[in-house]
Write a protein that holds these residues in place. Sequence first.
Motif, PDB file in Angstrom:
ATOM      1  N   ALA A   1       0.815  -1.151  -0.106  1.00 20.50           N
ATOM      2  CA  ALA A   1       0.039   0.033   0.035  1.00 20.50           C
ATOM      3  C   ALA A   1       0.918   1.370  -0.024  1.00 20.50           C
ATOM      4  O   ALA A   1       1.768   1.306   0.884  1.00 20.50           O
ATOM      5  CB  ALA A   1      -1.088   0.144   1.261  1.00 20.50           C
ATOM      6  N   VAL A   2       0.621   2.088  -0.920  1.00 18.99           N
ATOM      7  CA  VAL A   2       1.413   3.241  -1.087  1.00 18.99           C
ATOM      8  C   VAL A   2       0.605   4.625  -1.086  1.00 18.99           C
ATOM      9  O   VAL A   2      -0.799   4.536  -0.889  1.00 18.99           O
ATOM     10  CB  VAL A   2       2.253   3.460  -2.341  1.00 18.99           C
ATOM     11  N   ALA A   3       1.162   5.833  -1.262  1.00 16.08           N
ATOM     12  CA  ALA A   3       0.549   6.953  -1.214  1.00 16.08           C
ATOM     13  C   ALA A   3      -0.410   7.550  -2.368  1.00 16.08           C
ATOM     14  O   ALA A   3      -1.141   8.173  -2.078  1.00 16.08           O
ATOM     15  CB  ALA A   3       1.767   8.148  -1.072  1.00 16.08           C
ATOM     16  N   SER A   4       0.000   6.641  -3.617  1.00 12.09           N
ATOM     17  CA  SER A   4      -0.994   7.308  -4.608  1.00 12.09           C
ATOM     18  C   SER A   4      -0.895   6.263  -5.819  1.00 12.09           C
ATOM     19  O   SER A   4       0.204   5.390  -5.617  1.00 12.09           O
ATOM     20  CB  SER A   4      -0.529   8.456  -5.035  1.00 12.09           C
TER      21      SER A   4
ATOM     22  N   GLY B   1       5.500   4.609 -10.566  1.00  8.64           N
ATOM     23  CA  GLY B   1       6.632   5.117 -10.360  1.00  8.64           C
ATOM     24  C   GLY B   1       7.629   3.897  -9.664  1.00  8.64           C
ATOM     25  O   GLY B   1       8.710   3.691 -10.430  1.00  8.64           O
ATOM     26  N   ALA B   2       7.008   3.481  -8.535  1.00  8.43           N
ATOM     27  CA  ALA B   2       7.858   2.385  -7.887  1.00  8.43           C
ATOM     28  C   ALA B   2       7.961   1.431  -8.627  1.00  8.43           C
ATOM     29  O   ALA B   2       9.197   0.860  -8.775  1.00  8.43           O
ATOM     30  CB  ALA B   2       7.341   2.138  -6.849  1.00  8.43           C
TER      31      ALA B   2
ATOM     32  N   GLY C   1       9.744   3.337   1.311  1.00  7.67           N
ATOM     33  CA  GLY C   1      10.306   4.130   2.450  1.00  7.67           C
ATOM     34  C   GLY C   1      10.093   3.365   3.632  1.00  7.67           C
ATOM     35  O   GLY C   1       9.627   3.570   4.748  1.00  7.67           O
ATOM     36  N   SER C   2      10.972   2.001   3.744  1.00  2.46           N
ATOM     37  CA  SER C   2      10.493   1.251   5.180  1.00  2.46           C
ATOM     38  C   SER C   2      11.606   1.154   6.116  1.00  2.46           C
ATOM     39  O   SER C   2      11.373   0.519   7.147  1.00  2.46           O
ATOM     40  CB  SER C   2      10.616  -0.057   4.376  1.00  2.46           C
ATOM     41  N   TYR C   3      12.671   2.260   5.948  1.00  2.00           N
ATOM     42  CA  TYR C   3      13.520   2.548   7.066  1.00  2.00           C
ATOM     43  C   TYR C   3      13.750   0.862   7.755  1.00  2.00           C
ATOM     44  O   TYR C   3      13.969   0.913   8.724  1.00  2.00           O
ATOM     45  CB  TYR C   3      12.739   3.138   8.120  1.00  2.00           C
TER      46      TYR C   3
ATOM     47  N   SER D   1      10.287   7.849   0.000  1.00  2.00           N
ATOM     48  CA  SER D   1       9.090   7.750   0.802  1.00  2.00           C
ATOM     49  C   SER D   1       7.916   7.857   0.169  1.00  2.00           C
ATOM     50  O   SER D   1       7.389   9.101  -0.493  1.00  2.00           O
ATOM     51  CB  SER D   1       9.096   8.946   2.007  1.00  2.00           C
ATOM     52  N   GLY D   2       6.891   7.151   0.348  1.00  2.00           N
ATOM     53  CA  GLY D   2       5.510   7.038  -0.382  1.00  2.00           C
ATOM     54  C   GLY D   2       4.559   6.167   0.102  1.00  2.00           C
ATOM     55  O   GLY D   2       3.989   5.522  -0.263  1.00  2.00           O
ATOM     56  N   ARG D   3       4.745   5.995   1.755  1.00  2.00           N
ATOM     57  CA  ARG D   3       3.981   5.177   2.486  1.00  2.00           C
ATOM     58  C   ARG D   3       2.468   5.416   2.687  1.00  2.00           C
ATOM     59  O   ARG D   3       2.266   6.485   2.345  1.00  2.00           O
ATOM     60  CB  ARG D   3       4.596   4.918   3.632  1.00  2.00           C
TER      61      ARG D   3
END
Length: 396
Positions: A60-63, A69-70, A214-216, A242-244
């Motif tokens: 699951a991502v931001a958009s 893109g990913a 962006g999983s750190y 980052s795009g969580r």
Amino acid sequence: MTERFGGSFTQQEAIPEDAIEAAVAVLRSGRLHRYNSDDGEVAALEREFAAYTGAKYALAVASGGYAMGAALRAVGVKPGDKVLTNAFTLAPVPGAIAGVGGVPVFVGVTEALTIDLDDLQAKASSASVLMLSHMRGHLADMDRLMQICDAAGVTVIEDCAHTMGATWRGRMSGRDGLIGCYSVQTYKHMNAGEGGFLITDDDDIAARAILLSGSYMLYARHGTVPPEAAFERAKYVTPNLSGRMDNLRAAILRPQLWRLELQCEAWNARYRIVEEGLQNTPGLTVVERPDEETFVGSSIQFLLLDWPDGYVSEVLSRCAARGVQLKWFGGAEPEGFTSRYDSWRYAPSERMPASDRVLRGTIDMRLPLTFSLDDCALIARIIRAEVGAVWQSING
Ligand SMILES: *Cc1c(COP(=O)(O)O)cnc(C)c1O
């Protein structure tokens, strides 16, 4: 008396009460960031979305645009690489390609509003990736498409922004390609305001996409987690972009996913009424839907093919005067979302006359679930009458 439609083409349904309650619970917890809980709403949503689509991994991502893109980065698209994509789609699709420095190579559109497979065949050797957009929910012959791409060594990424819940010969949209991308912003099949998913069965793609999002290095907290070896291969060479997704959005989405099939049926009931009402209108071509496809009729398109200049806009303004907002992909300038391949001047292309002919006649209309079945019948009557009146004035 002239009938008029009073509804809003941009009004979605309210968020379901159980989703609101789940969202409030997240707000009360204060733990909105996905890694602020060991196994929170985002991880649960990922498991459920993977199960729903049948994919091994869901992220699951931001958009939706972020997911695309990913996906492009995860398959290794580098600046300057060509990427095949649809001439008829929405701006975030070529945008995602441009975002990784890729160069879109546009493939034409047929009267079925699907990617032109002959044109794809002709261009397949020019790139190693196809970003395939199932624009407005129309699925191309996915068997032939995959044959073409497999034979040419082209990796397929599917943009399923309009096909969440759709199938081709029983296969879920997004499962033919190596990666499927989805959007859950307000105008798609689930509504989180913004958000998206990426699905795949591939361990390395999944690991790279998770790291990119962006999983750190907290990737073990994902809902669907590839083997550690896949992360070992990728974790020091994959940038964090980052795009969580956050727990609040995931909480809103889970109850919508549980109901998605019913929602799809509700869309199709509306679609069928408008489609039925438009059949056999002189000058108007209803877009045929193949038997192999089960679609989600969250919008409907029809064609006013080969109309003389000026008359299509006459139809649009007459329908608008009666409350029916149609969008047209053939205007001189894009209005709102109606841009097309020749509008994206950062990615120049040769003209495609057969596609231009289709786009000049393509009319698009949203069907939000706040419309009743009677609303849909009324809308179809209005379009039919106004198309008929203008057609008469041309041919009368
Ligand atoms: C909405 C949409 C996207 C991108 O989704 P966002 O979540 O808005 O980034 C991609 N492709 C198509 C065809 C879309 O309609």
